[in-house]
Design a protein around this motif. Structure first.
Motif, PDB file in Angstrom:
ATOM      1  N   LYS A  35       0.794  -1.219   0.000  1.00  0.00           N
ATOM      2  CA  LYS A  35       0.000   0.000   0.000  1.00  0.00           C
ATOM      3  C   LYS A  35       0.830   1.273   0.000  1.00  0.00           C
ATOM      4  N   ASP A  36       2.087   1.226   0.434  1.00  0.00           N
ATOM      5  CA  ASP A  36       2.899   2.441   0.515  1.00  0.00           C
ATOM      6  C   ASP A  36       3.737   2.686  -0.740  1.00  0.00           C
ATOM      7  N   PHE A  37       3.505   1.896  -1.782  1.00  0.00           N
ATOM      8  CA  PHE A  37       4.278   2.034  -3.019  1.00  0.00           C
ATOM      9  C   PHE A  37       3.377   2.581  -4.126  1.00  0.00           C
ATOM     10  N   PRO A  38       3.798   3.647  -4.811  1.00  0.00           N
ATOM     11  CA  PRO A  38       2.937   4.271  -5.815  1.00  0.00           C
ATOM     12  C   PRO A  38       2.871   3.530  -7.147  1.00  0.00           C
ATOM     13  N   TYR A  39       3.812   2.614  -7.402  1.00  0.00           N
ATOM     14  CA  TYR A  39       3.852   1.915  -8.679  1.00  0.00           C
ATOM     15  C   TYR A  39       3.985   0.409  -8.438  1.00  0.00           C
ATOM     16  N   LEU A  40       3.497  -0.353  -9.415  1.00  0.00           N
ATOM     17  CA  LEU A  40       3.574  -1.810  -9.339  1.00  0.00           C
ATOM     18  C   LEU A  40       4.019  -2.355 -10.687  1.00  0.00           C
ATOM     19  N   GLY A  41       5.074  -3.159 -10.671  1.00  0.00           N
ATOM     20  CA  GLY A  41       5.526  -3.846 -11.870  1.00  0.00           C
ATOM     21  C   GLY A  41       5.213  -5.334 -11.783  1.00  0.00           C
ATOM     22  N   ILE A  42       4.843  -5.923 -12.921  1.00  0.00           N
ATOM     23  CA  ILE A  42       4.617  -7.365 -13.030  1.00  0.00           C
ATOM     24  C   ILE A  42       5.455  -7.849 -14.202  1.00  0.00           C
ATOM     25  N   TRP A  43       6.236  -8.920 -13.979  1.00  0.00           N
ATOM     26  CA  TRP A  43       7.124  -9.370 -15.059  1.00  0.00           C
ATOM     27  C   TRP A  43       7.315 -10.877 -15.002  1.00  0.00           C
ATOM     28  N   GLN A  44       7.393 -11.444 -16.189  1.00  0.00           N
ATOM     29  CA  GLN A  44       7.825 -12.829 -16.360  1.00  0.00           C
ATOM     30  C   GLN A  44       8.727 -12.887 -17.577  1.00  0.00           C
ATOM     31  N   LYS A  45       9.870 -13.540 -17.435  1.00  0.00           N
ATOM     32  CA  LYS A  45      10.639 -13.850 -18.638  1.00  0.00           C
ATOM     33  C   LYS A  45       9.859 -14.912 -19.391  1.00  0.00           C
ATOM     34  N   LEU A  46       9.594 -14.688 -20.645  1.00  0.00           N
ATOM     35  CA  LEU A  46       8.667 -15.529 -21.399  1.00  0.00           C
ATOM     36  C   LEU A  46       8.971 -17.008 -21.219  1.00  0.00           C
ATOM     37  N   GLY A  47       7.950 -17.741 -20.779  1.00  0.00           N
ATOM     38  CA  GLY A  47       8.077 -19.187 -20.628  1.00  0.00           C
ATOM     39  C   GLY A  47       8.747 -19.649 -19.367  1.00  0.00           C
ATOM     40  N   ALA A  48       9.194 -18.726 -18.512  1.00  0.00           N
ATOM     41  CA  ALA A  48       9.902 -19.116 -17.293  1.00  0.00           C
ATOM     42  C   ALA A  48       8.916 -19.527 -16.207  1.00  0.00           C
ATOM     43  N   ASP A  49       9.433 -20.215 -15.190  1.00  0.00           N
ATOM     44  CA  ASP A  49       8.609 -20.733 -14.096  1.00  0.00           C
ATOM     45  C   ASP A  49       8.497 -19.732 -12.944  1.00  0.00           C
ATOM     46  N   PHE A  50       8.320 -18.464 -13.232  1.00  0.00           N
ATOM     47  CA  PHE A  50       8.168 -17.482 -12.165  1.00  0.00           C
ATOM     48  C   PHE A  50       7.375 -16.283 -12.650  1.00  0.00           C
ATOM     49  N   TYR A  51       6.813 -15.571 -11.683  1.00  0.00           N
ATOM     50  CA  TYR A  51       6.234 -14.249 -11.909  1.00  0.00           C
ATOM     51  C   TYR A  51       6.804 -13.307 -10.866  1.00  0.00           C
ATOM     52  N   CYS A  52       7.170 -12.113 -11.281  1.00  0.00           N
ATOM     53  CA  CYS A  52       7.656 -11.083 -10.369  1.00  0.00           C
ATOM     54  C   CYS A  52       6.518 -10.116 -10.064  1.00  0.00           C
ATOM     55  N   ILE A  53       6.319  -9.849  -8.774  1.00  0.00           N
ATOM     56  CA  ILE A  53       5.372  -8.831  -8.309  1.00  0.00           C
ATOM     57  C   ILE A  53       6.214  -7.782  -7.606  1.00  0.00           C
ATOM     58  N   GLU A  54       6.288  -6.563  -8.163  1.00  0.00           N
ATOM     59  CA  GLU A  54       7.337  -5.613  -7.821  1.00  0.00           C
ATOM     60  C   GLU A  54       6.777  -4.267  -7.334  1.00  0.00           C
ATOM     61  N   PRO A  55       6.702  -4.052  -6.028  1.00  0.00           N
ATOM     62  CA  PRO A  55       6.325  -2.726  -5.526  1.00  0.00           C
ATOM     63  C   PRO A  55       7.474  -1.741  -5.740  1.00  0.00           C
ATOM     64  N   TRP A  56       7.161  -0.572  -6.298  1.00  0.00           N
ATOM     65  CA  TRP A  56       8.198   0.391  -6.667  1.00  0.00           C
ATOM     66  C   TRP A  56       7.898   1.777  -6.102  1.00  0.00           C
ATOM     67  N   CYS A  57       8.953   2.461  -5.683  1.00  0.00           N
ATOM     68  CA  CYS A  57       8.958   3.910  -5.498  1.00  0.00           C
ATOM     69  C   CYS A  57       9.897   4.462  -6.557  1.00  0.00           C
ATOM     70  N   GLY A  58       9.456   4.494  -7.790  1.00  0.00           N
ATOM     71  CA  GLY A  58      10.290   4.946  -8.897  1.00  0.00           C
ATOM     72  C   GLY A  58       9.905   4.260 -10.188  1.00  0.00           C
ATOM     73  N   LEU A  59      10.391   4.802 -11.308  1.00  0.00           N
ATOM     74  CA  LEU A  59      10.048   4.317 -12.638  1.00  0.00           C
ATOM     75  C   LEU A  59      11.250   4.425 -13.573  1.00  0.00           C
ATOM     76  N   ALA A  60      11.184   3.668 -14.659  1.00  0.00           N
ATOM     77  CA  ALA A  60      12.147   3.853 -15.748  1.00  0.00           C
ATOM     78  C   ALA A  60      11.946   5.224 -16.387  1.00  0.00           C
ATOM     79  N   ASP A  61      12.984   5.717 -17.050  1.00  0.00           N
ATOM     80  CA  ASP A  61      12.876   6.967 -17.796  1.00  0.00           C
ATOM     81  C   ASP A  61      11.822   6.866 -18.895  1.00  0.00           C
ATOM     82  N   LYS A  62      11.270   8.010 -19.249  1.00  0.00           N
ATOM     83  CA  LYS A  62      10.538   8.106 -20.504  1.00  0.00           C
ATOM     84  C   LYS A  62      11.537   8.152 -21.654  1.00  0.00           C
ATOM     85  N   ALA A  63      11.166   7.590 -22.784  1.00  0.00           N
ATOM     86  CA  ALA A  63      12.043   7.621 -23.955  1.00  0.00           C
ATOM     87  C   ALA A  63      12.412   9.069 -24.269  1.00  0.00           C
TER      88      ALA A  63
END
Length: 319
Positions: A259-287
């Motif tokens: 609840k204290d994180f303004p952003y949430l990332g979800i990622w899986q390397k295609l076909g891999a046996d995992f899912y990442c649930i990523e609370p973030w205080c920050g973001l990648a740059d805009k292009a």
């Protein structure tokens, strides 16, 4: 008196908590243990590397197969995501830093331990100042209680100038296919109905495009095609928690409290046996972003001598 299963197995005869330190060839590992979970943390990166059920020996954390993805749950600091051309500008100078920052590749010292807690610390040094010219102290805390592991991130500005930074989590939860090479068996269950747009990234940078993924819904099926365009990025999630569940049965695997994180990332390397649930205080740059680091979206600005603290929890379920 009724005797439960754990009592029959002798749980009451074991210590409630146990701390173990193990030195392997290259990595010092520290273990917390209670009657439900065994948790292992590497001093390198202060990285969570294993969470196992005491009863079934079920492993909940991805085991860093180097042929697929050689990490478990890296800490992202002092940036989250990628910088435009791996560079940022600060006070007229240009610095180079790779994706997600350097903390995940540093050796932390064990700064404290109690029967149910471990605290790791990384302080600025000559190598980090070439990439990030600030005197910081980063503390990562782990606290185990029943089936819940609480993480705390504490950042101190030990310098004399305001310090811009981002911080985030990247835990990978083991989610093996139950059918032969069928990868569409899992979903995310949010605490509340959500209306959420996915913010797309291209070559690691946000490209400004969005797509509605949830429209007043709680359940997001994690179909494989979702990750063909890299990670899913959400902003303004209203739920305090999200669970990784088996889509057909609804069985919960792990619940992340964020609840204290303004952003949430979800990622899986295609076909891999995992899912990442990523609370973030920050973001990648805009292009194409070339502004000063202090103006980067999602950056925290910490005054001299002040401490920033944020935490999130993970509950591990046996069905």
């Amino acid at each position: 008196m009724k005797i439960n299963k754990k009592q029959r197995n002798g749980a009451l005869n074991r210590p409630a908590f146990k701390i173990v330190t193990e030195i392997t060839t290259k990595v010092m590992k520290h273990t917390l243990e209670n009657d439900q979970l065994t948790v292992q943390v590497n001093a390198h990166g202060a990285e969570l590397s294993s969470v196992k059920s005491r009863e079934t020996q079920r492993e909940f954390i991805w085991q860093a197969d180097p042929a697929v993805w050689a990490r478990h749950a890296p800490v992202l600091f002092p940036i989250v995501g990628k910088l435009n051309q791996d560079q940022y500008r600060l006070d007229g100078k240009t610095y180079t830093m790779s994706q997600h920052g350097f903390a995940r590749d540093q050796d932390f010292r064990l700064a404290g331990q109690q029967e149910d807690q471990l605290t790791f610390e990384l302080a600025a040094h000559e190598e980090t100042k070439h990439m990030y010219p600030f005197d910081f102290v980063l503390r990562i805390g782990y606290q185990l209680s029943a089936n819940r592991l609480q993480l705390t991130y504490q950042v101190k500005n030990a310098g004399s100038q305001p310090m811009p930074f981002s911080i985030g989590a990247h835990p990978a939860f083991y989610a093996p296919a139950q059918q032969d090479k069928h990868w569409e068996e899992y979903a995310l269950l949010f605490e509340k109905n959500e209306t959420l747009d996915r913010h797309f990234i291209e070559n690691g940078l946000r490209n400004g495009q969005t797509k509605r993924l949830l429209d007043d819904e709680r359940l997001l099926p994690l179909h494989r095609h979702l990750f063909e365009d890299d990670a899913i990025i959400f902003e303004q999630v209203q739920s305090d928690w999200v669970s990784l569940v088996a889509e057909t049965t609804g069985e919960k695997i792990v619940t992340v409290y964020m609840k204290d994180f303004p952003y949430l990332g979800i990622w899986q390397k295609l076909g891999a046996d995992f899912y990442c649930i990523e609370p973030w205080c920050g973001l990648a740059d805009k292009a194409g972003f070339t502004g000063d680091f202090t103006g980067k979206e999602g950056v925290q600005l910490l005054e001299a001598g002040k401490v920033f603290e944020v935490g999130f929890g993970m509950e591990f379920h046996e069905g």
